[in-house]
Enzyme design. Sequence first.
Site, PDB file in Angstrom:
ATOM      1  NE  ARG A   1      46.152  43.026   0.805  1.00 15.52           N
ATOM      2  CZ  ARG A   1      47.281  43.176   1.229  1.00 15.52           C
ATOM      3  NH1 ARG A   1      47.218  42.587   2.795  1.00 15.52           N
ATOM      4  NH2 ARG A   1      48.013  43.839   0.844  1.00 15.52           N
TER       5      ARG A   1
ATOM      6  CD  GLU B   1      60.509  49.979   0.838  1.00 11.30           C
ATOM      7  OE1 GLU B   1      61.431  51.314   1.143  1.00 11.30           O
ATOM      8  OE2 GLU B   1      59.428  49.533   1.209  1.00 11.30           O
TER       9      GLU B   1
END
Length: 174
Positions: free
Chosen positions: A59, A96
């Site tokens: 993006r 994560e």
Amino acid sequence: MKKLEEYVRSIPDFPEPGIIFRDVTSILQDADGLKLAIDSLQGLLEGLDFDVVVGTESRGFIFGVPVAYNLHKPFVPVRKKGKLPCETVEASYELEYGSAVIEMHRDSIKPGDRVVLVDDLIATGGTIEACARMVEGLGGEVVRMIFVMELAGLNGRDRLKKYDVASVIRYEGK
């Protein structure tokens, strides 16, 4: 005239309960929203002296290329490891659940280049920090990092406190 926030679709409990997912695709799918996003990002660069726009996959490409085009600056893509054909530099960062590696062409940044980094979202700041390390390793100077959205509750700005960070939209939560 609508604010950019009004183009963002918020999806509760995705990807897990208690999280509100801020969907950038709803900006992209509306011509007025897309124009406002690009214009707003460019506004964050007014008066700034810089040489190169760098965007992170994927993006950061979407938002960085039109900014670079409009301001007549070169654009440098940062990709996931193994996607670029020439000699690269790389940086790893923590996710994560694990880690990831990004790369850029070794010849894409020249010593002394003043660089703007672009991405759609700042969350923890790990990806863009890794990008900055590569730019600096090639002798460039990161003069600003710009984002469409910021999830302030994930403290990405704290991680990037040595940089000039700007976002168009700031959400206080995660």
